[in-house]
Scaffold this motif. Sequence first.
Motif, PDB file in Angstrom:
ATOM      1  N   ASP A 162       0.807  -1.215   0.000  1.00 22.25           N
ATOM      2  CA  ASP A 162       0.000   0.000   0.000  1.00 22.25           C
ATOM      3  C   ASP A 162       0.840   1.264   0.000  1.00 22.25           C
ATOM      4  O   ASP A 162       0.309   2.359   0.050  1.00 22.25           O
ATOM      5  CB  ASP A 162      -0.941   0.007   1.216  1.00 22.25           C
ATOM      6  CG  ASP A 162      -2.092  -0.962   1.031  1.00 22.25           C
ATOM      7  OD1 ASP A 162      -2.472  -1.196  -0.126  1.00 22.25           O
ATOM      8  OD2 ASP A 162      -2.601  -1.477   2.030  1.00 22.25           O
ATOM      9  N   SER A 195       2.615   1.874  -2.516  1.00 23.53           N
ATOM     10  CA  SER A 195       2.683   2.112  -3.949  1.00 23.53           C
ATOM     11  C   SER A 195       1.362   2.718  -4.400  1.00 23.53           C
ATOM     12  O   SER A 195       0.319   2.458  -3.807  1.00 23.53           O
ATOM     13  CB  SER A 195       2.908   0.803  -4.694  1.00 23.53           C
ATOM     14  OG  SER A 195       4.065   0.167  -4.223  1.00 23.53           O
ATOM     15  N   VAL A 196       1.401   3.489  -5.457  1.00 18.20           N
ATOM     16  CA  VAL A 196       0.171   4.070  -5.975  1.00 18.20           C
ATOM     17  C   VAL A 196      -0.736   2.953  -6.489  1.00 18.20           C
ATOM     18  O   VAL A 196      -1.912   2.885  -6.156  1.00 18.20           O
ATOM     19  CB  VAL A 196       0.464   5.107  -7.074  1.00 18.20           C
ATOM     20  CG1 VAL A 196      -0.831   5.645  -7.661  1.00 18.20           C
ATOM     21  CG2 VAL A 196       1.299   6.250  -6.512  1.00 18.20           C
ATOM     22  N   PHE A 197      -0.184   2.044  -7.283  1.00 20.26           N
ATOM     23  CA  PHE A 197      -0.929   0.888  -7.774  1.00 20.26           C
ATOM     24  C   PHE A 197      -0.298  -0.370  -7.189  1.00 20.26           C
ATOM     25  O   PHE A 197       0.906  -0.552  -7.264  1.00 20.26           O
ATOM     26  CB  PHE A 197      -0.905   0.824  -9.302  1.00 20.26           C
ATOM     27  CG  PHE A 197      -1.592   1.991  -9.934  1.00 20.26           C
ATOM     28  CD1 PHE A 197      -2.973   2.048 -10.005  1.00 20.26           C
ATOM     29  CD2 PHE A 197      -0.859   3.036 -10.443  1.00 20.26           C
ATOM     30  CE1 PHE A 197      -3.608   3.143 -10.575  1.00 20.26           C
ATOM     31  CE2 PHE A 197      -1.481   4.131 -11.019  1.00 20.26           C
ATOM     32  CZ  PHE A 197      -2.864   4.187 -11.091  1.00 20.26           C
ATOM     33  N   ASP A 198      -1.118  -1.212  -6.593  1.00 23.11           N
ATOM     34  CA  ASP A 198      -0.649  -2.455  -5.997  1.00 23.11           C
ATOM     35  C   ASP A 198      -1.543  -3.591  -6.484  1.00 23.11           C
ATOM     36  O   ASP A 198      -2.464  -3.359  -7.272  1.00 23.11           O
ATOM     37  CB  ASP A 198      -0.624  -2.346  -4.465  1.00 23.11           C
ATOM     38  CG  ASP A 198      -1.984  -2.072  -3.850  1.00 23.11           C
ATOM     39  OD1 ASP A 198      -3.006  -2.157  -4.562  1.00 23.11           O
ATOM     40  OD2 ASP A 198      -2.030  -1.768  -2.657  1.00 23.11           O
ATOM     41  N   SER A 227      -5.286  -3.110  -6.558  1.00 26.71           N
ATOM     42  CA  SER A 227      -5.903  -2.197  -7.520  1.00 26.71           C
ATOM     43  C   SER A 227      -6.849  -2.964  -8.442  1.00 26.71           C
ATOM     44  O   SER A 227      -7.910  -2.455  -8.817  1.00 26.71           O
ATOM     45  CB  SER A 227      -4.837  -1.477  -8.342  1.00 26.71           C
ATOM     46  OG  SER A 227      -4.042  -0.669  -7.503  1.00 26.71           O
ATOM     47  N   GLU A 241      -2.236   2.416   4.486  1.00 29.85           N
ATOM     48  CA  GLU A 241      -2.115   2.748   3.078  1.00 29.85           C
ATOM     49  C   GLU A 241      -1.756   4.211   2.884  1.00 29.85           C
ATOM     50  O   GLU A 241      -2.101   5.063   3.694  1.00 29.85           O
ATOM     51  CB  GLU A 241      -3.406   2.324   2.396  1.00 29.85           C
ATOM     52  CG  GLU A 241      -4.133   3.295   1.611  1.00 29.85           C
ATOM     53  CD  GLU A 241      -5.333   2.672   0.948  1.00 29.85           C
ATOM     54  OE1 GLU A 241      -5.181   1.721   0.187  1.00 29.85           O
ATOM     55  OE2 GLU A 241      -6.422   3.173   1.186  1.00 29.85           O
ATOM     56  N   ASN A 280      -2.350   5.835  -2.838  1.00 27.02           N
ATOM     57  CA  ASN A 280      -2.915   4.522  -3.106  1.00 27.02           C
ATOM     58  C   ASN A 280      -4.430   4.552  -2.912  1.00 27.02           C
ATOM     59  O   ASN A 280      -5.173   3.949  -3.685  1.00 27.02           O
ATOM     60  CB  ASN A 280      -2.280   3.462  -2.196  1.00 27.02           C
ATOM     61  CG  ASN A 280      -2.846   2.093  -2.453  1.00 27.02           C
ATOM     62  OD1 ASN A 280      -3.713   1.640  -1.713  1.00 27.02           O
ATOM     63  ND2 ASN A 280      -2.379   1.446  -3.507  1.00 27.02           N
ATOM     64  N   ASP A 284      -7.095   3.712  -5.759  1.00 27.79           N
ATOM     65  CA  ASP A 284      -8.103   2.667  -5.582  1.00 27.79           C
ATOM     66  C   ASP A 284      -9.491   3.167  -5.970  1.00 27.79           C
ATOM     67  O   ASP A 284     -10.259   2.455  -6.624  1.00 27.79           O
ATOM     68  CB  ASP A 284      -8.104   2.163  -4.135  1.00 27.79           C
ATOM     69  CG  ASP A 284      -6.872   1.335  -3.804  1.00 27.79           C
ATOM     70  OD1 ASP A 284      -6.154   0.919  -4.737  1.00 27.79           O
ATOM     71  OD2 ASP A 284      -6.630   1.111  -2.602  1.00 27.79           O
TER      72      ASP A 284
END
Length: 127
Positions: free
Chosen positions: A41, A43-46, A49, A98, A102, A106
């Motif tokens: 979490d 990261s922007v996209f994990d 996502s 998070e 992130n 989401d």
Amino acid sequence: MAVRLERIKVSKMQHPIPKEDKSLTNVKLFGPGVRLFGPSDRSVFDPYSLVHFSYGYFAARYGLTFQQTVLLSVVYELIEDNIVELMQRAHQDVWEKEDKYNALADVLMAILGYSLYDYNKFNRSKQ
């Protein structure tokens, strides 16, 4: 994980030292420690996502309005850190809170999932 390790000898013990990684997964666009893509979490996209994207898609498929879908997604993101704190206390596990980027990503993924279903539905109705 995209971190390469290099071992150095320190008093007869081996210690891994991470080397700098210049791959796309290590691009720090949003501040210290926040990556564009990654396993957590922070990261922007994990990997989650995709779950948020699926939520948006199936919310549209099963009749939720766009406003309901976005509202539920935002409410979940607002209470997610509280859920993490409860899980930490209950299970003594190490859960990460998070990052705000992130959480925003989401919600955007849920919107994208909803929009994809809506777009496909619109194109099918034209045939």
